[in-house]
Write a protein that holds these residues in place. Structure first.
Motif, PDB file in Angstrom:
ATOM      1  N   LEU A 255       1.237  -1.578   0.022  1.00  0.00           N
ATOM      2  CA  LEU A 255      -0.151   0.118   0.073  1.00  0.00           C
ATOM      3  C   LEU A 255       0.642   1.481   0.142  1.00  0.00           C
ATOM      4  O   LEU A 255       0.477   2.357  -0.893  1.00  0.00           O
ATOM      5  CB  LEU A 255      -0.756   0.074   0.964  1.00  0.00           C
ATOM      6  CG  LEU A 255      -1.975   1.828   1.702  1.00  0.00           C
ATOM      7  CD1 LEU A 255      -3.210   1.291  -0.097  1.00  0.00           C
ATOM      8  CD2 LEU A 255      -2.469   0.618   2.684  1.00  0.00           C
ATOM      9  N   LEU A 326      -4.617  -1.937   8.355  1.00  0.00           N
ATOM     10  CA  LEU A 326      -5.265  -2.839   6.900  1.00  0.00           C
ATOM     11  C   LEU A 326      -5.509  -4.549   7.873  1.00  0.00           C
ATOM     12  O   LEU A 326      -4.943  -4.976   8.831  1.00  0.00           O
ATOM     13  CB  LEU A 326      -3.976  -2.793   6.356  1.00  0.00           C
ATOM     14  CG  LEU A 326      -3.638  -2.982   4.896  1.00  0.00           C
ATOM     15  CD1 LEU A 326      -4.138  -0.579   4.590  1.00  0.00           C
ATOM     16  CD2 LEU A 326      -2.857  -2.562   4.235  1.00  0.00           C
ATOM     17  N   ASN A 369      -8.103  -4.912   2.066  1.00  0.00           N
ATOM     18  CA  ASN A 369      -6.976  -5.266   1.144  1.00  0.00           C
ATOM     19  C   ASN A 369      -7.050  -6.658   0.691  1.00  0.00           C
ATOM     20  O   ASN A 369      -8.034  -7.749   1.475  1.00  0.00           O
ATOM     21  CB  ASN A 369      -5.937  -5.584   1.486  1.00  0.00           C
ATOM     22  CG  ASN A 369      -4.433  -5.342   0.414  1.00  0.00           C
ATOM     23  OD1 ASN A 369      -4.927  -4.859  -0.369  1.00  0.00           O
ATOM     24  ND2 ASN A 369      -3.259  -5.347   0.602  1.00  0.00           N
ATOM     25  N   ILE A 391      -9.834  -2.165  -1.208  1.00  0.00           N
ATOM     26  CA  ILE A 391      -8.114  -2.069  -2.363  1.00  0.00           C
ATOM     27  C   ILE A 391      -7.412  -3.310  -2.609  1.00  0.00           C
ATOM     28  O   ILE A 391      -8.481  -4.285  -1.960  1.00  0.00           O
ATOM     29  CB  ILE A 391      -7.205  -0.814  -1.448  1.00  0.00           C
ATOM     30  CG1 ILE A 391      -6.256  -1.826  -0.504  1.00  0.00           C
ATOM     31  CG2 ILE A 391      -7.865   0.135  -1.505  1.00  0.00           C
ATOM     32  CD1 ILE A 391      -5.466  -1.296   0.180  1.00  0.00           C
ATOM     33  N   CYS A 393      -3.869  -4.057  -3.519  1.00  0.00           N
ATOM     34  CA  CYS A 393      -2.747  -3.816  -3.876  1.00  0.00           C
ATOM     35  C   CYS A 393      -1.959  -4.315  -4.998  1.00  0.00           C
ATOM     36  O   CYS A 393      -1.803  -4.323  -6.476  1.00  0.00           O
ATOM     37  CB  CYS A 393      -1.598  -4.423  -2.744  1.00  0.00           C
ATOM     38  SG  CYS A 393      -2.049  -2.721  -1.282  1.00  0.00           S
ATOM     39  N   PRO A 396      -4.992  -2.993  -8.736  1.00  0.00           N
ATOM     40  CA  PRO A 396      -4.951  -1.108  -7.624  1.00  0.00           C
ATOM     41  C   PRO A 396      -6.171  -0.362  -8.859  1.00  0.00           C
ATOM     42  O   PRO A 396      -6.086   1.074  -8.575  1.00  0.00           O
ATOM     43  CB  PRO A 396      -4.075  -0.606  -7.658  1.00  0.00           C
ATOM     44  CG  PRO A 396      -3.289  -0.876  -9.472  1.00  0.00           C
ATOM     45  CD  PRO A 396      -3.599  -3.005  -8.907  1.00  0.00           C
ATOM     46  N   MET A 399      -8.482   1.893  -6.522  1.00  0.00           N
ATOM     47  CA  MET A 399      -7.416   2.660  -5.787  1.00  0.00           C
ATOM     48  C   MET A 399      -8.433   4.242  -5.435  1.00  0.00           C
ATOM     49  O   MET A 399      -7.896   5.266  -4.767  1.00  0.00           O
ATOM     50  CB  MET A 399      -5.971   3.389  -5.910  1.00  0.00           C
ATOM     51  CG  MET A 399      -5.240   1.893  -5.906  1.00  0.00           C
ATOM     52  SD  MET A 399      -4.928   1.688  -3.473  1.00  0.00           S
ATOM     53  CE  MET A 399      -4.508   3.622  -3.741  1.00  0.00           C
TER      54      MET A 399
END
Length: 493
Positions: A255, A326, A369, A391, A393, A396, A399
């Motif tokens: 992140l 997270l 995540n 989100i 990663c 993305p 984002m």
């Protein structure tokens, strides 16, 4: 009454010392970089002498605040150095309040060095110390300390919101507010001392005490409202400390790399890659943010290095303003509604061995995540939770939504700088304002003529409340405060 006349004696003593020193200072004000134009500033009683020496004309009389294209010469060798603009600012209508001038020359290092050497050959001139131009403006009454510190913040501003706030302060938004309170408190103290000294002789009305008590309560209320700003100005000035925490291998480093758009933290499939705190400052939508990647947290480990990393993560958490917590998205899909988010966060913090009081009073945002691993049904379940940001990663694509939500939180934390409601930008201001309120409270509590007739003792608290404001604006000269304020300026400012 004499106390107020003496309260600023240090200020005027320093001013007279600067005014009578006879020193004229010079320096490059535009920075030592190759550029099209560089500005060299001169200030002090020998400024016109220096100006005439550089243009090689002992009778030269420039008009104030007009630009002249002139050739500049070295007073010793008589060789021409450069051709540029000359501006003359006679005191007191100048930045420092003294006679001043500026030489605008080509920005090569050789030209700058030659001009500074030329000025050094003029009798009565010396190089300026860091912040000395601004210090002379302060002692000359051109700026108060809040404006000086606002100017320093403007020089160091890195984001648009910081620029707006610093500009408001440097142009006197805080100075006007604090000076209004100072004058009102002085008036209250003066009325009280007049009542103490002359009430019987001059038949001063006793109702004056009721009036000043009412005024003191009004000032106290306004200062309290000013203090109840959730530290918005300080956060904007210093940056919002945002810590990313979570279990090992939950995607914290990934992140941070996405936020920075570069590889800041090492990312591997092995849990516990990050052991130390990795910090980076970003301009996030015009707001300064200090992001911190931390070691993964868990309750049990026998690795001494990992234990040290987790302790550092908790120390960083204690100093943070915003927490990005997270978690694996699959664990959050078990929640059926927003009311279940808070209990989940408490349980998750317990699993990470984070005391709940460590997060008390801080803004915490739960981030899910690894949404790329979810099924369609799990995605739908997660979409019902409005208190959770999502989100991936690895993919993305979401984002922009996450970044928009994060920027909104930063806006709420920092607020929007406004001239009609200037904010506290310095811890020193906050401390002195709190002490000011304490002294007003003591006076209002202790001054009861029927129980506590010694008004002179109670009146001293009003004098102390005035001094607290004056320590902010610089009406009382405190060398330790001045040293802190001016040390951050560059040489030419």
């Amino acid at each position: 009454m004499a106390l107020f006349r003496n309260a600023s004696s240090g200020f005027w003593g320093n001013f007279r010392r600067f005014a009578s020193s006879g020193c004229t200072i010079y320096s490059l004000s535009s920075g030592y970089v190759k550029c099209g134009v560089s500005v060299i500033r001169v200030s002090g009683p020998q400024t016109k002498k220096a100006l005439r020496a550089i243009v090689a004309n002992k009778e030269y009389e420039p008009k104030a605040r007009q630009a002249y294209l002139k050739s500049f010469y070295h007073p010793a060798s008589k060789e021409m150095i450069d051709r540029g603009l000359l501006l003359w600012f006679p005191g007191p209508a100048s930045f420092t309040g003294e006679d001043s001038c500026e030489f605008q020359v080509h920005g090569s290092l050789a030209v700058i060095a030659a001009m500074l050497d030329a000025l050094g050959k003029v009798d009565g001139l010396r190089p300026a110390e860091p912040g000395e131009f601004t210090k002379r403006a302060f002692f000359g009454g051109k700026l108060d300390l809040t404006e000086v510190e606002g100017l320093a913040d403007l020089i160091h501003a890195e984001t648009e919101a910081q620029r707006k706030q610093a500009l408001l302060q440097s142009t006197g938004a805080l100075a006007r507010l604090y000076d209004t309170w100072r004058r009102r408190l002085i008036r209250c103290a003066a009325h009280l001392e007049a009542y103490i000294d002359f009430a019987e002789e001059e038949q001063i009305e006793g109702g004056i005490i009721l009036q000043l008590t009412k005024e003191l309560k009004a000032v106290r209320r306004e200062i309290r409202e000013h203090l109840s700003d959730q530290r918005q100005g300080e956060l904007l000035r210093d940056g919002v400390r945002t810590v990313i925490i979570g279990a090992p291998n939950v995607g914290k480093s990934s992140l941070l790399n996405l936020l920075c758009q570069r590889s800041v933290s090492i990312v591997t499939d092995q849990a516990g890659t990050t052991r130390d705190i990795i910090e980076t400052m970003l301009n996030f939508g015009g707001y300064p943010v200090v992001f911190a990647d931390t070691a993964g947290l868990r309750r049990y480990t026998t690795d001494s290095i990992e234990q040290e990393g987790m302790q550092r993560a908790k120390d960083c958490l204690a100093q943070s303003d915003l927490i990005l917590l997270l978690a694996d998205a699959k664990n959050i899909t078990q929640l059926t509604h927003d009311d279940a988010v808070a209990p989940f966060v408490d349980n998750y913090l317990g699993e990470l061995d984070i005391p709940l009081d460590l997060c008390a009073g801080k803004r915490l945002q739960l981030v899910a995540n690894k949404t790329d691993t979810l099924t369609d049904e799990e995605h739908q379940q997660l979409a019902r939770l409005t208190k959770v940001l999502t989100i991936s990663c690895h993919k993305p694509d979401k984002m922009p939504v996450f970044l928009g939500a994060l920027e909104k939180q930063l806006q709420e934390l920092c607020g929007e700088p406004r001239a009609e409601n200037p904010r506290i930008t310095n811890t020193r201001y906050r401390q002195q304002l709190e002490r000011c309120i304490e002294n007003i409270d003591i006076f209002l509590r202790d001054y009861r003529p029927d129980v506590y007739p010694d008004m002179a003792i109670a009146a001293s608290k009003l004098r102390n409340s005035v001094r607290c404001i004056e320590r902010i604006t610089g009406h009382i000269s405190c060398e330790d405060i001045l040293d802190v304020v001016f040390k951050d300026f560059c040489i030419g400012k």
